[in-house]
Enzyme design. Structure first.
Site, short mmCIF file in Angstrom:
data_model
loop_
_atom_site.label_atom_id
_atom_site.label_comp_id
_atom_site.label_asym_id
_atom_site.label_seq_id
_atom_site.Cartn_x
_atom_site.Cartn_y
_atom_site.Cartn_z
N HIS A 142 0.87 -1.18 0.00
CA HIS A 142 0.00 0.00 0.00
C HIS A 142 0.91 1.23 0.00
O HIS A 142 2.03 1.18 0.51
CB HIS A 142 -0.85 -0.05 1.28
CG HIS A 142 -1.91 0.99 1.39
ND1 HIS A 142 -1.65 2.28 1.78
CD2 HIS A 142 -3.26 0.93 1.20
CE1 HIS A 142 -2.77 2.97 1.82
NE2 HIS A 142 -3.77 2.17 1.47
N ASP A 219 2.52 -4.58 7.86
CA ASP A 219 1.34 -3.72 7.71
C ASP A 219 0.11 -4.61 7.90
O ASP A 219 -0.24 -5.39 7.01
CB ASP A 219 1.39 -3.07 6.32
CG ASP A 219 0.10 -2.35 5.96
OD1 ASP A 219 -0.89 -2.45 6.71
OD2 ASP A 219 0.09 -1.71 4.90
N GLN A 222 -5.19 -4.85 6.87
CA GLN A 222 -6.25 -5.76 6.42
C GLN A 222 -6.30 -7.06 7.20
O GLN A 222 -7.24 -7.84 7.03
CB GLN A 222 -6.09 -6.08 4.92
CG GLN A 222 -6.19 -4.87 4.01
CD GLN A 222 -7.55 -4.18 4.07
OE1 GLN A 222 -8.56 -4.76 4.50
NE2 GLN A 222 -7.59 -2.93 3.65
N LYS A 245 -11.13 0.09 10.33
CA LYS A 245 -11.40 -1.08 9.47
C LYS A 245 -11.86 -2.27 10.30
O LYS A 245 -11.97 -3.38 9.79
CB LYS A 245 -10.15 -1.45 8.68
CG LYS A 245 -9.67 -0.37 7.70
CD LYS A 245 -8.46 -0.86 6.95
CE LYS A 245 -7.70 0.26 6.27
NZ LYS A 245 -8.36 0.82 5.10
N CYS A 384 -4.74 2.76 -3.57
CA CYS A 384 -3.43 3.16 -3.01
C CYS A 384 -2.35 2.13 -3.33
O CYS A 384 -1.46 1.88 -2.52
CB CYS A 384 -3.51 3.39 -1.50
SG CYS A 384 -4.55 4.76 -1.05
C1 LIG Z 1 -2.95 -2.72 3.45
C2 LIG Z 1 -3.19 -1.32 3.89
N1 LIG Z 1 -2.20 -0.64 4.46
C3 LIG Z 1 -2.36 0.61 4.92
C4 LIG Z 1 -3.57 1.24 4.80
C5 LIG Z 1 -3.69 2.63 5.31
O1 LIG Z 1 -4.64 2.70 6.33
P1 LIG Z 1 -5.01 4.11 6.93
O2 LIG Z 1 -5.55 4.91 5.78
O3 LIG Z 1 -6.04 3.80 7.96
O4 LIG Z 1 -3.77 4.69 7.47
C6 LIG Z 1 -4.63 0.58 4.20
C7 LIG Z 1 -5.92 1.26 4.00
O5 LIG Z 1 -6.65 1.02 3.09
C8 LIG Z 1 -4.45 -0.74 3.75
O6 LIG Z 1 -5.43 -1.43 3.19
#
Ligand SMILES: Cc1ncc(COP(=O)(O)O)c(C=O)c1O
Length: 426
Positions: A142, A219, A222, A245, A384
């Site tokens: 991401h 990370d 998800q 989430k 993203c």
């Molecule tokens: C795999 C992953 N990493 C990071 C993020 C970033 O999350 P946040 O926007 O809550 O910081 C997301 C959000 O969609 C994500 O799906």
């Protein structure tokens, strides 16, 4: 009549906790929640972006504001003490949920996953990386991870390397072995890809990182919402996720770090609450985790996140995972029936609870608009993950993502919606 399905979770009773799922959509958007008369029932399949919030969590946040709203840490008065206990205990609750045996000292609250990533990149990366070092990422990161490490690498003269994905959207582990070498100081990898649904072998990657003396940042944006996660079993050095989430509020996320690492790291943000002693010449830092929580922290959100964890724990994370997998497989199979649909990522029986795809001849944004007219909320775009979409040869994709309250009937509505798009664009 709708056939009653049996699910790993009690969908009907869970749905009753989420009044928003009774919404109709399609009316005037200038007054949210109103103008619904001639509109359609909501089918919410955008959970990988943000999940909904059950009454129990909304009530916990409302109770905080109604009963003990106050600033934490600083006050001796009663309300401040109540707020402090609730806020501090929320850290313990998070630590327990992800298997961090060090408790609150290993869990700092952040705004979200992105801020957790930036905290380590700035607080650790700027000090520790330099020319000749490498940071190993994956092609499916991401932007929260990819852009952050890419830019910190540029600033420090380190090299950003990307582990390839194969045709099925899985990591090429042979390539990982080549890339993770003595120059590697950090491996930053997404646990479950928010675009491909791939579940990455993070434990194996942690071993590979540790074998060369590097750290691993996982990370978990998800994964923490959708399956049991044990950061110590993975042997992650850092792990991050977001509250919004996983039935919690926006504005809160968590950074887990091994205690000795967090201890050694400098703070990322400076200001009140994170200091112990300040003079005109210098300052010393508060204990963990407060060293990483400058200023007034997200108190209501912390209370809400703890309530969300309580809610998910009651359901059982194994059941949440089973439900996610069931719906992902069902959606994959239903979409896979059609020759004009390209699905990205691994097969249906080996993925997290989301499916990204493209329908031939229809741009993802157009498809999303057509589905929206039928009440089906899905996400269209690059999610993203622009470099990943470049690699897939797709400017954008359409993503359906599931949570505890979704049903197979809702997946069927998505598939029915595609027929409408085909008719319009034929
Ligand atoms: C795999 C992953 N990493 C990071 C993020 C970033 O999350 P946040 O926007 O809550 O910081 C997301 C959000 O969609 C994500 O799906």
């Amino acid at each position: 009549m709708e056939v009653q399905e049996s699910y790993p979770v009690d969908v009907d009773s869970l749905r009753a906790d989420f009044p928003i799922l009774q919404r109709k959509v399609g009316g005037d958007i200038s007054t949210p929640g109103e103008g619904d008369d001639d509109t359609v029932p909501l089918v919410y399949l955008d959970n990988a972006a943000t999940s909904h919030t059950p009454d129990q969590v909304v009530d916990a946040i409302a109770d905080y504001y109604r009963e003990y709203n106050s600033n934490v840490h600083r006050g001796i008065h009663h309300l401040s003490q109540e707020a402090s206990v609730a806020y501090e205990e929320a850290h313990d609750r998070v630590a327990e949920f992800i298997g961090a045996s060090g408790g609150r000292e290993e869990v700092a609250f952040t705004k979200n996953t992105t801020e957790a990533m930036n905290t380590v990149a700035y607080a650790w990366g700027l000090d520790e990386l330099g020319p000749g070092d490498s940071v190993v990422l994956t092609e499916m990161e991401h932007h929260a991870s990819l852009v952050t490490w890419q830019q910190i690498a540029k600033r420090t003269g380190a090299e950003a390397r990307y582990i390839r994905i194969d045709e099925d959207g899985r990591l090429d582990m042979e390539h990982a072995k080549e890339l993770i070498d003595d120059s590697t100081k950090m491996v930053s990898v997404v646990h479950i890809s928010n675009t491909l649904g791939t579940v990455n072998p993070v434990s194996d990657l942690a071993d590979m990182a540790h074998d060369v003396g590097a750290y691993i940042f996982v990370d978990g944006a998800q994964s923490v919402p959708t399956r049991p996660v044990d950061v110590e079993a993975i042997d992650a050095d850092f792990y991050a996720f977001s509250g919004h989430k996983m039935c919690g509020p926006t504005g809160i996320g968590a950074l887990y770090g091994k205690r000795d690492l967090l201890d050694e790291m400098q703070p990322y943000h400076y200001g009140g609450s994170m200091i112990r002693r300040v003079t005109f010449d210098d300052a010393t830092w508060e204990d963990l985790p407060w060293k990483f929580e400058a200023g007034t922290p997200p108190i209501a959100q912390g209370v809400g996140l703890a309530a969300a964890i309580e809610y998910l724990d009651d359901i059982g994370m194994e059941n949440v995972q089973a439900h996610e997998e069931l719906l992902a497989e069902y959606a994959y199979d239903r979409l896979n029936e059609f020759d004009d649909i390209e699905i990205y990522g691994p097969p249906g029986d080996d993925r997290g609870g989301l499916v990204s795809f493209n329908l031939d001849g229809v741009h993802a944004h157009d498809l999303s608009s057509i589905l929206n007219e039928q009440g089906v909320a899905i996400r269209a775009g690059d999610h993203c993950t622009q470099p990943l979409h470049d690699k897939l040869g797709a400017a954008a994709s359409t993503r359906a993502s599931f949570y505890i309250y979704n049903t197979k009937a809702e997946v069927d509505k998505l598939v029915d919606g595609l027929e409408v798009a085909r008719d319009l664009f034929a």
